[in-house]
Design a protein around this motif. Structure first.
Motif, PDB file in Angstrom:
ATOM      1  N   ALA A   9       2.758   6.810 -26.076  1.00 35.72           N
ATOM      2  CA  ALA A   9       2.569   5.540 -26.337  1.00 35.72           C
ATOM      3  C   ALA A   9       3.773   4.683 -26.972  1.00 35.72           C
ATOM      4  O   ALA A   9       3.836   3.348 -26.618  1.00 35.72           O
ATOM      5  N   ASP A  10       4.538   5.325 -27.708  1.00 34.91           N
ATOM      6  CA  ASP A  10       5.588   4.776 -28.519  1.00 34.91           C
ATOM      7  C   ASP A  10       7.003   5.001 -27.866  1.00 34.91           C
ATOM      8  O   ASP A  10       7.915   4.025 -28.208  1.00 34.91           O
ATOM      9  N   GLU A  11       6.907   5.931 -27.018  1.00 32.61           N
ATOM     10  CA  GLU A  11       8.472   6.240 -26.637  1.00 32.61           C
ATOM     11  C   GLU A  11       8.572   7.114 -25.069  1.00 32.61           C
ATOM     12  O   GLU A  11       7.685   7.721 -24.654  1.00 32.61           O
ATOM     13  N   ARG A  12       9.667   6.698 -24.653  1.00 33.77           N
ATOM     14  CA  ARG A  12      10.080   7.387 -23.449  1.00 33.77           C
ATOM     15  C   ARG A  12      11.336   8.386 -23.387  1.00 33.77           C
ATOM     16  O   ARG A  12      12.112   7.973 -24.370  1.00 33.77           O
ATOM     17  N   ALA A  13      11.325   9.459 -22.760  1.00 30.85           N
ATOM     18  CA  ALA A  13      12.510  10.450 -22.819  1.00 30.85           C
ATOM     19  C   ALA A  13      12.590  11.011 -21.489  1.00 30.85           C
ATOM     20  O   ALA A  13      11.710  10.999 -20.535  1.00 30.85           O
ATOM     21  N   GLY A  14      13.980  11.281 -21.102  1.00 34.33           N
ATOM     22  CA  GLY A  14      13.954  12.125 -19.846  1.00 34.33           C
ATOM     23  C   GLY A  14      15.371  13.182 -19.820  1.00 34.33           C
ATOM     24  O   GLY A  14      16.334  12.632 -20.698  1.00 34.33           O
ATOM     25  N   CYS A  15      15.338  14.289 -19.008  1.00 29.26           N
ATOM     26  CA  CYS A  15      16.672  15.006 -19.260  1.00 29.26           C
ATOM     27  C   CYS A  15      16.700  15.769 -17.999  1.00 29.26           C
ATOM     28  O   CYS A  15      15.824  15.882 -17.178  1.00 29.26           O
ATOM     29  N   LEU A  16      18.000  16.410 -17.650  1.00 29.51           N
ATOM     30  CA  LEU A  16      18.316  17.200 -16.486  1.00 29.51           C
ATOM     31  C   LEU A  16      17.583  18.621 -17.214  1.00 29.51           C
ATOM     32  O   LEU A  16      18.084  18.932 -18.241  1.00 29.51           O
ATOM     33  N   VAL A  17      16.984  19.118 -16.062  1.00 34.55           N
ATOM     34  CA  VAL A  17      16.803  20.545 -16.437  1.00 34.55           C
ATOM     35  C   VAL A  17      16.916  21.688 -15.454  1.00 34.55           C
ATOM     36  O   VAL A  17      17.006  21.190 -14.146  1.00 34.55           O
ATOM     37  N   GLY A  18      17.496  22.654 -15.803  1.00 27.10           N
ATOM     38  CA  GLY A  18      17.989  23.736 -14.750  1.00 27.10           C
ATOM     39  C   GLY A  18      16.907  24.842 -14.765  1.00 27.10           C
ATOM     40  O   GLY A  18      16.962  25.595 -13.555  1.00 27.10           O
ATOM     41  N   PHE A  19      16.116  25.038 -15.433  1.00 27.20           N
ATOM     42  CA  PHE A  19      14.911  26.161 -15.561  1.00 27.20           C
ATOM     43  C   PHE A  19      13.557  25.679 -14.977  1.00 27.20           C
ATOM     44  O   PHE A  19      13.029  24.843 -15.856  1.00 27.20           O
ATOM     45  N   ALA A  20      13.310  25.593 -13.849  1.00 27.29           N
ATOM     46  CA  ALA A  20      11.938  25.132 -13.259  1.00 27.29           C
ATOM     47  C   ALA A  20      11.506  26.009 -12.265  1.00 27.29           C
ATOM     48  O   ALA A  20      12.360  26.444 -11.405  1.00 27.29           O
ATOM     49  N   SER A  21      10.055  26.163 -11.926  1.00 25.41           N
ATOM     50  CA  SER A  21       9.802  26.737 -11.053  1.00 25.41           C
ATOM     51  C   SER A  21       8.327  26.699 -10.534  1.00 25.41           C
ATOM     52  O   SER A  21       7.601  26.623 -11.586  1.00 25.41           O
ATOM     53  N   GLN A  22       8.086  26.540  -9.311  1.00 31.02           N
ATOM     54  CA  GLN A  22       6.617  26.821  -8.599  1.00 31.02           C
ATOM     55  C   GLN A  22       5.994  28.120  -9.555  1.00 31.02           C
ATOM     56  O   GLN A  22       6.802  29.270  -9.541  1.00 31.02           O
ATOM     57  N   SER A  23       4.939  28.164 -10.191  1.00 35.14           N
ATOM     58  CA  SER A  23       4.269  29.432 -10.771  1.00 35.14           C
ATOM     59  C   SER A  23       3.240  29.980 -10.281  1.00 35.14           C
ATOM     60  O   SER A  23       2.718  30.824 -10.554  1.00 35.14           O
ATOM     61  N   SER A  24       2.295  29.094  -9.527  1.00 36.03           N
ATOM     62  CA  SER A  24       1.048  29.405  -8.898  1.00 36.03           C
ATOM     63  C   SER A  24       0.841  28.627  -7.764  1.00 36.03           C
ATOM     64  O   SER A  24       1.300  27.263  -7.416  1.00 36.03           O
ATOM     65  N   ILE A  25       0.240  29.353  -6.599  1.00 34.76           N
ATOM     66  CA  ILE A  25      -0.129  28.700  -5.485  1.00 34.76           C
ATOM     67  C   ILE A  25      -1.429  27.991  -5.037  1.00 34.76           C
ATOM     68  O   ILE A  25      -1.986  26.921  -5.198  1.00 34.76           O
ATOM     69  N   ASP A  26      -2.470  28.681  -5.985  1.00 31.34           N
ATOM     70  CA  ASP A  26      -4.015  28.554  -5.890  1.00 31.34           C
ATOM     71  C   ASP A  26      -4.249  29.089  -7.583  1.00 31.34           C
ATOM     72  O   ASP A  26      -4.638  30.168  -7.639  1.00 31.34           O
TER      73      ASP A  26
END
Length: 147
Positions: A9-26
């Motif tokens: 409600a009070d703030e926004r933020a954002g950054c680049l990340v290199g560690f991310a992945s799909q972790s489940s299909i269903d």
């Protein structure tokens, strides 16, 4: 590389990340790892949803802004076109593609924390096969926060 955004409600933020992945299909699940040193991590801890964006190789300006500046001293969102999506997650107009994920859980990974996301909204699929921003495209950027 992914660009991750968060809002409370009070703030926004954002950054680049290199560690991310799909972790489940269903059920569909995705994990993004945020550095504990990063302001985006602090905001994301209070957010119900996160925005996850893909950038094209040529999208150097948003990559440099979100990867090389810190929200502790710069309002990144004053410099880009964006809109709030589900849960208030900021979605950037320049993104090649994006999805919003409801935060389901957090995982301690050492100096990074994993945010388990349940995708709840997404952009249309981009036409063709765009060349996406990779680590080698931004390896010359200095992080906006100390490691």
């Amino acid at each position: 590389m992914y660009l991750v955004t968060a809002a409370t409600a009070d703030e926004r933020a954002g950054c680049l990340v290199g560690f991310a992945s799909q972790s489940s299909i269903d059920p569909p699940r995705f994990v993004v790892w945020l550095s504990r040193a990063n302001r985006t991590y602090r905001v994301a801890r209070g957010a119900s949803h996160l925005g996850v964006h893909l950038l094209r190789r040529g999208d150097r300006a948003p990559a440099a802004l979100f990867g090389g500046e810190t929200g502790d001293s710069v309002d990144k969102f004053a410099r880009v076109a964006w809109r709030p999506e589900l849960g208030g997650a900021p979605v950037l107009d320049e993104a090649c593609a994006w999805f919003v994920g409801r935060v389901r859980d957090h995982f301690d990974g050492g100096d990074h924390v994993g945010f388990l996301l349940e995708p709840v909204a997404c952009s249309p699929r981009p036409p063709g096969r765009p060349q996406l921003l990779a680590f080698t495209d931004v390896s010359d950027l200095s992080p906006g926060h100390p490691a």
